[in-house]
Motif scaffolding. Structure first.
Motif, PDB file in Angstrom:
ATOM      1  N   GLU A 122       0.658  -1.301  -0.169  1.00  0.00           N
ATOM      2  CA  GLU A 122       0.170   0.554  -0.174  1.00  0.00           C
ATOM      3  C   GLU A 122       0.736   1.527   0.166  1.00  0.00           C
ATOM      4  O   GLU A 122       0.649   1.964  -0.651  1.00  0.00           O
ATOM      5  CB  GLU A 122      -0.922   0.360   1.424  1.00  0.00           C
ATOM      6  CG  GLU A 122      -2.578  -1.134   1.405  1.00  0.00           C
ATOM      7  CD  GLU A 122      -2.833  -1.142   2.168  1.00  0.00           C
ATOM      8  OE1 GLU A 122      -3.137  -0.210   3.230  1.00  0.00           O
ATOM      9  OE2 GLU A 122      -3.732  -2.014   2.609  1.00  0.00           O
ATOM     10  N   GLU A 123       1.845   1.015   1.153  1.00  0.00           N
ATOM     11  CA  GLU A 123       2.778   2.080   1.240  1.00  0.00           C
ATOM     12  C   GLU A 123       3.754   2.354  -0.554  1.00  0.00           C
ATOM     13  O   GLU A 123       3.445   4.276  -0.492  1.00  0.00           O
ATOM     14  CB  GLU A 123       4.147   2.282   1.788  1.00  0.00           C
ATOM     15  CG  GLU A 123       4.763   3.853   2.147  1.00  0.00           C
ATOM     16  CD  GLU A 123       5.375   3.139   3.334  1.00  0.00           C
ATOM     17  OE1 GLU A 123       6.817   3.786   3.466  1.00  0.00           O
ATOM     18  OE2 GLU A 123       5.927   1.985   3.972  1.00  0.00           O
ATOM     19  N   ARG A 124       3.820   1.658  -1.206  1.00  0.00           N
ATOM     20  CA  ARG A 124       4.752   1.984  -2.667  1.00  0.00           C
ATOM     21  C   ARG A 124       3.605   2.212  -3.438  1.00  0.00           C
ATOM     22  O   ARG A 124       3.627   2.972  -3.742  1.00  0.00           O
ATOM     23  CB  ARG A 124       4.739   0.492  -2.930  1.00  0.00           C
ATOM     24  CG  ARG A 124       6.589   0.199  -2.295  1.00  0.00           C
ATOM     25  CD  ARG A 124       6.517  -1.411  -2.884  1.00  0.00           C
ATOM     26  NE  ARG A 124       8.021  -2.034  -1.589  1.00  0.00           N
ATOM     27  CZ  ARG A 124       9.188  -2.416  -2.381  1.00  0.00           C
ATOM     28  NH1 ARG A 124       8.948  -1.620  -3.894  1.00  0.00           N
ATOM     29  NH2 ARG A 124       9.806  -2.947  -1.852  1.00  0.00           N
ATOM     30  N   ILE A 125       2.718   1.567  -3.629  1.00  0.00           N
ATOM     31  CA  ILE A 125       1.591   2.608  -4.860  1.00  0.00           C
ATOM     32  C   ILE A 125       1.300   3.466  -3.650  1.00  0.00           C
ATOM     33  O   ILE A 125       0.941   4.746  -4.612  1.00  0.00           O
ATOM     34  CB  ILE A 125       0.075   1.502  -4.618  1.00  0.00           C
ATOM     35  CG1 ILE A 125       0.956   0.073  -5.361  1.00  0.00           C
ATOM     36  CG2 ILE A 125      -1.086   1.786  -5.096  1.00  0.00           C
ATOM     37  CD1 ILE A 125      -0.664  -1.270  -4.865  1.00  0.00           C
ATOM     38  N   LEU A 126       0.606   4.676  -2.880  1.00  0.00           N
ATOM     39  CA  LEU A 126       0.360   5.263  -2.740  1.00  0.00           C
ATOM     40  C   LEU A 126       1.178   6.258  -2.642  1.00  0.00           C
ATOM     41  O   LEU A 126       1.576   7.336  -3.128  1.00  0.00           O
ATOM     42  CB  LEU A 126      -0.410   6.070  -1.528  1.00  0.00           C
ATOM     43  CG  LEU A 126      -1.812   4.669  -1.037  1.00  0.00           C
ATOM     44  CD1 LEU A 126      -1.940   5.029   0.484  1.00  0.00           C
ATOM     45  CD2 LEU A 126      -2.434   5.116  -1.321  1.00  0.00           C
ATOM     46  N   SER A 127       2.195   6.188  -2.511  1.00  0.00           N
ATOM     47  CA  SER A 127       3.638   6.988  -2.736  1.00  0.00           C
ATOM     48  C   SER A 127       4.225   7.547  -4.319  1.00  0.00           C
ATOM     49  O   SER A 127       4.293   8.714  -4.732  1.00  0.00           O
ATOM     50  CB  SER A 127       5.189   6.479  -1.963  1.00  0.00           C
ATOM     51  OG  SER A 127       6.088   7.055  -1.705  1.00  0.00           O
ATOM     52  N   ALA A 128       3.999   5.918  -5.397  1.00  0.00           N
ATOM     53  CA  ALA A 128       3.891   6.251  -5.957  1.00  0.00           C
ATOM     54  C   ALA A 128       3.176   7.391  -6.937  1.00  0.00           C
ATOM     55  O   ALA A 128       2.725   8.052  -8.148  1.00  0.00           O
ATOM     56  CB  ALA A 128       4.541   5.123  -7.169  1.00  0.00           C
ATOM     57  N   CYS A 129       2.077   7.201  -6.022  1.00  0.00           N
ATOM     58  CA  CYS A 129       0.828   8.041  -6.861  1.00  0.00           C
ATOM     59  C   CYS A 129       0.498   9.544  -6.138  1.00  0.00           C
ATOM     60  O   CYS A 129      -0.339  10.506  -7.193  1.00  0.00           O
ATOM     61  CB  CYS A 129      -0.458   7.312  -6.256  1.00  0.00           C
ATOM     62  SG  CYS A 129      -0.874   5.890  -7.108  1.00  0.00           S
ATOM     63  N   ASP A 130       1.378   9.729  -5.525  1.00  0.00           N
ATOM     64  CA  ASP A 130       1.277  11.328  -4.609  1.00  0.00           C
ATOM     65  C   ASP A 130       2.758  11.525  -6.046  1.00  0.00           C
ATOM     66  O   ASP A 130       4.029  11.925  -5.772  1.00  0.00           O
ATOM     67  CB  ASP A 130       2.540  10.922  -3.949  1.00  0.00           C
ATOM     68  CG  ASP A 130       2.909  12.246  -3.261  1.00  0.00           C
ATOM     69  OD1 ASP A 130       2.178  13.041  -3.946  1.00  0.00           O
ATOM     70  OD2 ASP A 130       3.249  12.834  -2.314  1.00  0.00           O
ATOM     71  N   VAL A 131       2.190  11.681  -7.280  1.00  0.00           N
ATOM     72  CA  VAL A 131       3.406  11.801  -8.011  1.00  0.00           C
ATOM     73  C   VAL A 131       3.840  13.908  -7.729  1.00  0.00           C
ATOM     74  O   VAL A 131       5.229  13.809  -9.036  1.00  0.00           O
ATOM     75  CB  VAL A 131       2.736  12.614  -9.709  1.00  0.00           C
ATOM     76  CG1 VAL A 131       2.285  10.738  -9.796  1.00  0.00           C
ATOM     77  CG2 VAL A 131       1.494  13.297  -9.537  1.00  0.00           C
ATOM     78  N   PHE A 132       3.145  14.738  -7.277  1.00  0.00           N
ATOM     79  CA  PHE A 132       3.912  15.898  -6.817  1.00  0.00           C
ATOM     80  C   PHE A 132       5.253  15.662  -5.922  1.00  0.00           C
ATOM     81  O   PHE A 132       5.807  16.388  -4.849  1.00  0.00           O
ATOM     82  CB  PHE A 132       3.064  17.032  -6.652  1.00  0.00           C
ATOM     83  CG  PHE A 132       2.660  17.655  -7.761  1.00  0.00           C
ATOM     84  CD1 PHE A 132       3.065  18.238  -9.304  1.00  0.00           C
ATOM     85  CD2 PHE A 132       1.468  16.902  -8.786  1.00  0.00           C
ATOM     86  CE1 PHE A 132       2.724  18.490 -10.037  1.00  0.00           C
ATOM     87  CE2 PHE A 132       1.376  17.164 -10.012  1.00  0.00           C
ATOM     88  CZ  PHE A 132       2.070  18.309 -10.466  1.00  0.00           C
ATOM     89  N   ARG A 133       4.986  14.567  -5.093  1.00  0.00           N
ATOM     90  CA  ARG A 133       5.246  14.271  -4.023  1.00  0.00           C
ATOM     91  C   ARG A 133       5.395  15.540  -2.839  1.00  0.00           C
ATOM     92  O   ARG A 133       6.312  15.885  -2.419  1.00  0.00           O
ATOM     93  CB  ARG A 133       7.562  14.337  -4.588  1.00  0.00           C
ATOM     94  CG  ARG A 133       7.750  13.581  -5.063  1.00  0.00           C
ATOM     95  CD  ARG A 133       7.906  11.955  -4.152  1.00  0.00           C
ATOM     96  NE  ARG A 133       8.539  10.866  -5.165  1.00  0.00           N
ATOM     97  CZ  ARG A 133       7.679  10.035  -5.296  1.00  0.00           C
ATOM     98  NH1 ARG A 133       6.367  10.283  -5.386  1.00  0.00           N
ATOM     99  NH2 ARG A 133       7.911   8.589  -6.389  1.00  0.00           N
TER     100      ARG A 133
END
Length: 299
Positions: A150-161
């Protein structure tokens, strides 16, 4: 004949008007374009962010197979572009709402029930084939696998970091100033209006001359905005940014080019307004001179 003092006043006020117009244009672009969520969301489709995030996650989970022992195929259905796009959009909405002070925290929520079911199924099959006891260690491994995915997916979806920027303190600093953007726009446009009124007042004997000075200020300000913005756009200057993740690079550079394009459009609008001012000045000045000649002829 126009007084020298009136001409000097026109020049000085026009200089102030130029700077006010530049500031107003930039403040307007920031407030109504760069900080407007609905203006940013089209980047998801334009920059194919869902496809880029999918490719990144696919490679990430494949690379993690050797350390986690979990096949990348377990995550395949949960990281399709169709599954990721809503999360990316939610992340952008939440991030910009946080910046504007409309929401208290950064978070992307998503239902990972199907993914968690596949992870549990994978562990059950593995435990059955390798005779692993379903004890506390087993349960902890399942929980960690779910949380990590979940963390990997949500982090990747935070495209603007947004998350990373918040951790470094950059986002919180920006958050304190961004709500003032609306006031900056109001102040800038108020200044523009004040200097226009002063120009007309300084040329009250020939009111149409205020249009000439206003057009001149708008034209010069627009050119000052247009030239660097076109240069940034044509040279693709923002492409030199060193961002490792392809989806983050696409999101950030796309965002900056969108802002640059908005400046160009604003500058073109300013030039059009300047041309209108010149045309009105020419028309009104010609009519006034004609009336003066008629009046002098009668005398």
């Amino acid at each position: 004949m126009k007084k020298t003092s009136t001409y000097i006043a026109g020049v000085i006020l026009t200089i102030f008007l130029i700077f006010s117009c530049v500031f107003a244009a930039l403040a307007g672009v920031v407030r109504f374009r760069m900080l407007h969520t609905e203006a940013v969301l089209p980047l998801v489709a334009e920059q194919q962010l869902a496809e880029k995030v999918h490719a990144s996650l696919k490679a990430d989970f494949r690379a993690a197979e050797s350390t986690t022992g979990i096949s990348a195929s377990v995550y395949a259905d949960a990281i399709t572009p169709e599954q990721l796009e809503p999360m990316i959009r939610d992340g952008i909405k939440n991030g910009f709402s946080y910046l504007r002070g409309e929401t208290a925290k950064l978070e992307i929520t998503h239902d990972f029930q199907d993914l968690n079911g596949k992870i549990e199924q994978f562990f059950e099959i593995y435990a059955k084939e390798h005779h692993v006891e379903k004890d506390d260690a087993y349960s902890e491994a399942v929980r960690n696998a779910k949380a990590n995915a979940e963390e990997r997916i949500l982090s990747a979806c935070d495209v603007f970091r947004f998350g990373m920027l918040s951790e470094t303190g950059v986002l919180n600093t920006a958050k304190r100033f961004i709500p003032w953007a609306g006031y900056a726009v109001a102040a800038a446009f108020a200044a523009v209006l004040v200097f226009i009124v002063l120009l007309f007042f300084a040329n009250h004997r020939e009111p149409e001359t205020g249009l000439y000075w206003t057009g001149t200020g708008a034209l010069i300000a627009s050119v000052l905005l247009l030239i660097p913005a076109c240069w940034l756009q044509q040279t693709r200057w923002f492409d030199r940014f060193a961002v490792k993740a392809d989806h983050t690079f696409a999101a950030v550079t796309g965002y900056l080019y969108h802002g640059t394009h908005a400046v160009i459009v604003t500058a073109i609008g300013g030039i059009a307004a300047a041309v209108c001012c010149y045309l009105l000045f020419g028309l009104l000045h010609g009519l006034r001179r004609r009336k003066e000649r008629i009046r002098q002829a009668k005398h």
